[in-house]
Design an enzyme around this catalytic site. Structure first.
Site, PDB file in Angstrom:
ATOM      1  N   HIS A  33       0.833  -1.205   0.000  1.00  0.00           N
ATOM      2  CA  HIS A  33       0.000   0.000   0.000  1.00  0.00           C
ATOM      3  C   HIS A  33       0.869   1.257   0.000  1.00  0.00           C
ATOM      4  CE1 HIS A  33      -3.583   2.421   1.275  1.00  0.00           C
ATOM      5  NE2 HIS A  33      -2.640   3.144   1.868  1.00  0.00           N
ATOM      6  N   GLU A  34       1.901   1.270   0.837  1.00  0.00           N
ATOM      7  CA  GLU A  34       2.774   2.441   0.910  1.00  0.00           C
ATOM      8  C   GLU A  34       3.657   2.558  -0.334  1.00  0.00           C
ATOM      9  OE1 GLU A  34       2.183   4.581   3.109  1.00  0.00           O
ATOM     10  OE2 GLU A  34       0.837   3.308   4.288  1.00  0.00           O
ATOM     11  N   HIS A  58       1.772   4.444  -2.813  1.00  0.00           N
ATOM     12  CA  HIS A  58       1.830   5.896  -2.579  1.00  0.00           C
ATOM     13  C   HIS A  58       3.114   6.484  -3.154  1.00  0.00           C
ATOM     14  CE1 HIS A  58      -1.817   6.414  -0.381  1.00  0.00           C
ATOM     15  NE2 HIS A  58      -1.451   5.718   0.683  1.00  0.00           N
ATOM     16  N   GLU A  69      -6.347   6.672  -1.039  1.00  0.00           N
ATOM     17  CA  GLU A  69      -6.244   5.485  -0.193  1.00  0.00           C
ATOM     18  C   GLU A  69      -6.894   4.286  -0.870  1.00  0.00           C
ATOM     19  OE1 GLU A  69      -4.501   5.141   2.582  1.00  0.00           O
ATOM     20  OE2 GLU A  69      -3.834   7.211   2.285  1.00  0.00           O
TER      21      GLU A  69
END
Length: 318
Positions: free
Chosen positions: A140-141, A144, A215
């Site tokens: 997930h990061e 980003h 997100e």
């Protein structure tokens, strides 16, 4: 027929573009009322300048505020093997970096961008999640970092601040023009002024919606990197069980009132989990999460203060 993954990706992208378009329109109204087309150009010029400079703020400035330490490969070999795989699947050519934050909170966050940045993880996260769940959070990061979400949100924050200041200046100008308007010497643009009055609140809500959109998109991209939606879904549920305790204290229940969701930077966890499980249903069964037999971090880095980080010419020179 489009797959569920592709359909969600297109939906998120369209929503992202529409939100930015709405914020741009809200910014353009007070800028136009103040200085015409030149004011609009100046406003968007400032936004572009912020976007350019925001990508050049060193990640160490963020890390200095958290007291983080660099987590080297020999200290967390299992995590770095996961990071190597995620970076390779994401098409990132830079060397991955992990940072350790000595906090009991369950949290992870990306700092910088794909060129100069990394991912910070807390002690609580290392203790609270399995390796499979941690892989989902790290993916997930990485998403980003890959999409430069810190720069996107910096641009959105600048647009909101400029909208607020523009609306304030228009209101001051309105007060100065009231005598002439009452004398009938000028016509007040009431529709535009009503939009200006609502613009700061609307821009703030759109900025929060953009954060929630990013997100959702990071969740979606994480499943493409790990090919394991269930792992991230399990991690989110674990984070909700730990971090959602304050809801019970404040509201007497685990769920936020529905109207408060519009004031959050992150989407509701149950909605995120629902989307991930819908993707997981298209895949075969995966083995359940289990705790690693060896500690994920063999030696903890020392907590570093502002002087350590601000004195480094770059994150990679250690």
């Amino acid at each position: 027929m489009l797959s569920r993954f592709t359909a969600q990706r297109l939906h998120n992208t369209l929503q992202h573009l529409l939100i930015l378009a709405g914020m741009s329109l809200l910014l353009a109204v007070p800028a136009w009322l103040l200085a015409g087309s030149g004011g609009v150009l100046w406003a968007f010029g400032l936004v572009m300048l912020t976007l350019y400079l925001g990508g050049r703020i060193p990640a160490r400035l963020v890390l200095a505020r958290t007291g983080a330490g660099v987590l080297h490969r020999h200290q967390a070999p299992q995590l770095y093997r996961v990071m190597d795989l995620l970076y390779r699947r994401a098409g990132l050519t830079q060397q991955p970096w992990l940072f350790y934050v000595p906090s009991p909170d369950l949290n992870a966050f990306a700092v910088g961008d794909a060129e100069d940045g990394g991912i910070a993880i807390t002690e609580g996260l290392l203790h609270g999640l399995s390796l499979r769940e941690l892989a989902g959070v790290l993916a997930h990061e990485v998403s980003h970092l890959r999409h430069g979400d810190t720069r996107v949100m910096s641009m959105a924050a600048t647009m909101t601040r400029l909208t607020i200041w523009g609306a304030f200046l228009v209101q001051l100008a309105l007060i100065a023009m009231l005598p002439m308007a009452m004398a009938g010497e000028i016509r007040m643009p009431w529709l535009e002024l009503m939009v200006v009055g609502l613009a700061p609140v609307a821009s703030t809500l759109l900025q929060l919606a953009l954060s929630r959109n990013r997100e959702f998109t990071a969740d979606l991209e994480a499943t493409a990197l790990t090919r394991d939606p269930q792992g991230l879904a399990d991690a989110l549920e674990a984070l909700e069980r730990r971090n959602g305790m304050w809801l019970t204290t404040l509201f007497g229940r685990r769920q936020l009132p529905s109207w408060l969701h519009y004031l959050q930077t992150h989407p509701p966890t149950d909605e995120r989990v629902r989307r991930l499980l819908a993707l997981a249903s298209q895949q075969g069964p995966r083995p359940p999460s289990s705790r690693p037999s060896h500690p994920l971090v063999e030696t903890r880095p020392e907590r570093q203060g502002h002087r350590y980080w601000l004195g480094r010419p770059g994150n990679r020179r250690q």
